[in-house]
Design an enzyme around this catalytic site. Structure first.
Site, PDB file in Angstrom:
ATOM      1  CD  GLU A  50      -2.869   5.643   6.708  1.00 54.17           C
ATOM      2  OE1 GLU A  50      -2.781   5.661   5.459  1.00 54.17           O
ATOM      3  OE2 GLU A  50      -1.985   5.140   7.437  1.00 54.17           O
TER       4      GLU A  50
ATOM      5  CB  SER B 139       4.843  -2.005  12.192  1.00 56.49           C
ATOM      6  OG  SER B 139       4.540  -0.643  12.441  1.00 56.49           O
TER       7      SER B 139
ATOM      8  CG  HIS C 244      -5.847   2.125   5.135  1.00 57.09           C
ATOM      9  ND1 HIS C 244      -5.434   3.070   6.054  1.00 57.09           N
ATOM     10  CD2 HIS C 244      -4.840   1.229   5.034  1.00 57.09           C
ATOM     11  CE1 HIS C 244      -4.212   2.757   6.469  1.00 57.09           C
ATOM     12  NE2 HIS C 244      -3.836   1.648   5.872  1.00 57.09           N
TER      13      HIS C 244
ATOM     14  CD  GLU D 271      -3.626  -2.329   7.287  1.00 60.05           C
ATOM     15  OE1 GLU D 271      -2.530  -2.625   6.797  1.00 60.05           O
ATOM     16  OE2 GLU D 271      -4.201  -1.257   7.073  1.00 60.05           O
TER      17      GLU D 271
ATOM     18  N   GLY E  89       2.699  -1.078   4.298  1.00 59.19           N
ATOM     19  CA  GLY E  89       2.805   0.329   3.940  1.00 59.19           C
ATOM     20  C   GLY E  89       4.252   0.705   3.689  1.00 59.19           C
ATOM     21  N   GLY E  90       4.883   1.284   4.716  1.00 60.38           N
ATOM     22  CA  GLY E  90       6.227   1.829   4.572  1.00 60.38           C
ATOM     23  C   GLY E  90       7.226   0.904   3.901  1.00 60.38           C
TER      24      GLY E  90
ATOM     25  N   GLY F 128       2.469   2.196  10.830  1.00 62.46           N
ATOM     26  CA  GLY F 128       3.507   3.219  10.710  1.00 62.46           C
ATOM     27  C   GLY F 128       4.225   3.541  12.014  1.00 62.46           C
TER      28      GLY F 128
ATOM     29  CG  ASN G 293      -1.700   1.231   1.428  1.00 57.03           C
ATOM     30  OD1 ASN G 293      -1.778   2.061   0.522  1.00 57.03           O
ATOM     31  ND2 ASN G 293      -2.304   1.379   2.603  1.00 57.03           N
ATOM     32  CD1 TRP G 294       3.796   1.188  -2.771  1.00 51.70           C
ATOM     33  CD2 TRP G 294       4.254   2.700  -4.363  1.00 51.70           C
ATOM     34  NE1 TRP G 294       4.874   0.724  -3.486  1.00 51.70           N
ATOM     35  CE2 TRP G 294       5.167   1.635  -4.478  1.00 51.70           C
ATOM     36  CE3 TRP G 294       4.343   3.757  -5.260  1.00 51.70           C
ATOM     37  CZ2 TRP G 294       6.166   1.612  -5.450  1.00 51.70           C
ATOM     38  CZ3 TRP G 294       5.335   3.728  -6.238  1.00 51.70           C
ATOM     39  CH2 TRP G 294       6.237   2.670  -6.330  1.00 51.70           C
ATOM     40  CE  LYS G 295      -0.201   3.278   4.774  1.00 52.53           C
ATOM     41  NZ  LYS G 295      -0.110   3.397   6.216  1.00 52.53           N
TER      42      LYS G 295
HETATM   43  P1  PGA Z   1       2.773   0.256   7.653  1.00 50.74           P
HETATM   44  O1  PGA Z   1       1.299   0.513   7.026  1.00 50.74           O
HETATM   45  O2  PGA Z   1       3.273  -1.036   7.069  1.00 50.74           O
HETATM   46  O3  PGA Z   1       3.586   1.445   7.215  1.00 50.74           O
HETATM   47  O4  PGA Z   1       2.592   0.163   9.131  1.00 50.74           O
HETATM   48  C1  PGA Z   1       0.405  -0.546   6.835  1.00 50.74           C
HETATM   49  C2  PGA Z   1      -0.880  -0.031   6.233  1.00 50.74           C
HETATM   50  O5  PGA Z   1      -1.350   1.038   6.651  1.00 50.74           O
HETATM   51  O6  PGA Z   1      -1.459  -0.661   5.329  1.00 50.74           O
END
Ligand code: PGA
Length: 243
Positions: free
Chosen positions: A93, A203, A91, A158, A224-225, A164, A8-10
């Protein structure tokens, strides 16, 4: 079942990143399904760059309507036309930044399914909810109200406090939650729920991926990251067990 390793590149990534990243994914291990979910404008260039590979493409949201006067939104049929086959929905976010409710997510999920997209529905508790012993109830309620009848797709657990932050639940807590999700899905969806992929997200890194992906009822990861660096993303993929 083969594990799904999803990035997930956000709101990260630029056009100049696509060709190099896609080329690096040529080294992806064959025993997993790999998925990249970049921002909307990168879907078409990624589809071109990944043509002829087994790597799938996904969006990070869609609207509940197939078209209409909805400035700034993107419809599921256009996402499919752009070359994506998956879409992340709900998600945390988006739930936080855009006030998306479980009902909104259920409507978007139906739109995604109608457009031929595989939805990845995100659920997860806040830290306060976990501390209060409510994590499983919260997630069960999110599943109950975010998945429309006839749901066929992927669920991603999640925990919001793990996204993050570099923190993850214990392997015991992840296994417990994934068993809870499996039971809820089986109750809600019947036989489909017994085989629905349940991803863990929050994470995930090369250093912890093997332990997390080996847990029962963990069918892959939403990353994500660590999905922004091809080497880390591929290292996570390589650590997934063979299904
Ligand atoms: P993260 O994000 O791996 O940076 O914790 C995961 C996500 O929000 O899908």
């Amino acid at each position: 079942m083969r594990q799904l390793i999803a990035g997930n590149w956000k709101m990260h990534g630029r056009l100049k990143d696509v060709a190099g990243f896609a080329a690096a994914l040529g080294a992806a291990p064959a025993h997993i399904d790999l998925l990249v979910c970049p921002p909307f404008p990168l879907l078409v260039p990624f589809a071109t760059a990944l043509a002829g590979t087994a790597i799938a493409l996904g969006a990070q949201d869609c609207h509940a309507r197939p078209e209409g006067a909805h400035t700034g939104d993107v419809a599921a049929p256009l996402i499919r036309e752009a070359g994506a086959t998956y879409v992340i929905l709900g998600h945390s976010e988006r739930r936080a930044d855009h006030g998306e409710t479980n009902a909104d997510i259920a409507a978007k999920t139906s739109a995604a399914l109608s457009a031929g997209l595989t939805p990845i529905i995100c659920v997860g508790e806040t830290e306060a909810e976990r501390d209060a012993g409510q994590a499983e109830d919260i997630v069960r309620s999110q599943l109950m109200h975010s998945l429309p009848p006839g749901f066929a797709g992927v669920v991603a657990y999640e925990p919001i406090w793990a996204i993050g932050t570099g923190r993850t639940p214990s392997v015991t807590d992840i296994a417990t939650m994934h068993a809870t999700i499996r039971a809820a899905l089986t109750t809600q969806l019947g036989p489909t729920g017994a085989t629905t992929r349940i991803l863990y997200g929050g994470s995930v890194k090369p250093a912890n991926a093997a332990a997390l992906l080996a847990l029962p009822n963990v069918g892959g990861a939403l990353i994500g990251g660590a999905s922004l660096a091809a080497a880390d993303f591929l290292a996570i993929a390589a650590s997934a067990p063979r299904g």
